[in-house]
Design an enzyme around this catalytic site. Structure first.
Site, mmCIF file in Angstrom:
data_model
loop_
_atom_site.group_PDB
_atom_site.id
_atom_site.type_symbol
_atom_site.label_atom_id
_atom_site.label_comp_id
_atom_site.label_asym_id
_atom_site.label_seq_id
_atom_site.Cartn_x
_atom_site.Cartn_y
_atom_site.Cartn_z
ATOM 1 N N HIS A 37 9.086 9.693 -16.950
ATOM 2 C CA HIS A 37 10.369 9.013 -17.109
ATOM 3 C C HIS A 37 10.244 7.950 -18.198
ATOM 4 O O HIS A 37 9.140 7.579 -18.575
ATOM 5 C CB HIS A 37 10.808 8.364 -15.791
ATOM 6 C CG HIS A 37 9.858 7.311 -15.330
ATOM 7 N ND1 HIS A 37 8.776 7.586 -14.516
ATOM 8 C CD2 HIS A 37 9.798 5.970 -15.587
ATOM 9 C CE1 HIS A 37 8.101 6.466 -14.295
ATOM 10 N NE2 HIS A 37 8.689 5.470 -14.937
ATOM 11 N N HIS A 121 9.347 4.454 -24.126
ATOM 12 C CA HIS A 121 8.257 5.425 -24.148
ATOM 13 C C HIS A 121 8.173 6.149 -22.817
ATOM 14 O O HIS A 121 8.780 5.714 -21.837
ATOM 15 C CB HIS A 121 6.919 4.724 -24.421
ATOM 16 C CG HIS A 121 6.488 3.841 -23.305
ATOM 17 N ND1 HIS A 121 6.967 2.557 -23.135
ATOM 18 C CD2 HIS A 121 5.638 4.064 -22.263
ATOM 19 C CE1 HIS A 121 6.436 2.033 -22.034
ATOM 20 N NE2 HIS A 121 5.619 2.921 -21.495
#
Length: 179
Positions: A37, A121
């Site tokens: 995620h 990220h």
């Protein structure tokens, strides 16, 4: 107590692309599919009342959908040693704006502001002190990219820490909107 975070979950094809490259570093603790995620805001431990307050307040966030794509790999270092490998996301701006909105909601709910620089990220691996070098992995995947994927929602998750790592449970989903 509830250990919460807010994140964007990439679609299955993007997660499969990442899972396919996650190897080649001895001692790395690679994430599994359920753990992939883009964190928008780590909230941490909160009581049930504050958890419910945050879940309600997040419904008020307005944001348009955005097109995102994988963009390279990188690492976070501590004391000169790699402790996290990650895949980058471009463009960053839609995620930075959403992060700022979520952070303001958290501060209004009584949490401290997130004072760290936000870098969108996806964490690929956590590294122990005894892990091998990540140089070859970084060089091999420096040009990582993907087709664009739509960010049409963000999610509130609860994290449960266990002996085999963290398990994440979806609490609520918040769709993109234009109001």
């Amino acid at each position: 107590m509830h250990r919460l975070f807010v994140a964007v979950r990439p679609p299955p094809d993007i997660r499969a692309r990442l899972l396919a490259i996650m190897s080649g570093v001895n001692g790395a603790r690679w994430q599994d599919d359920d753990q992939l995620h883009i964190t928008l805001r780590f909230i941490g431990e909160v009581d049930r009342h504050r958890a419910n307050e945050l879940a309600d307040a997040l419904r008020d966030i307005r944001f348009p959908p955005a097109e995102l794509a994988l963009s390279g790999v990188g690492s976070f270092n501590r004391k000169g040693q790699v402790h996290t490998l990650w895949a980058g996301i471009q463009p960053r701006e839609p995620l930075v704006k959403l992060h700022q909105k979520i952070d303001r909601i958290c501060v209004r709910a009584g949490l401290l502001p997130d004072d760290r620089a936000y870098l969108p990220h996806l964490t690929l691996a956590r590294m122990s002190r005894s892990a091998g070098s990540a140089e070859n992995f970084m060089a091999s995947h420096a040009a990582l990219s993907s087709v664009p994927f739509a960010m049409t929602e963000f999610d509130l998750y609860e994290s449960h820490l266990g002996q085999s790592g963290a398990a994440y449970h979806l609490i609520e989903r918040y769709p993109a909107n234009y109001r």
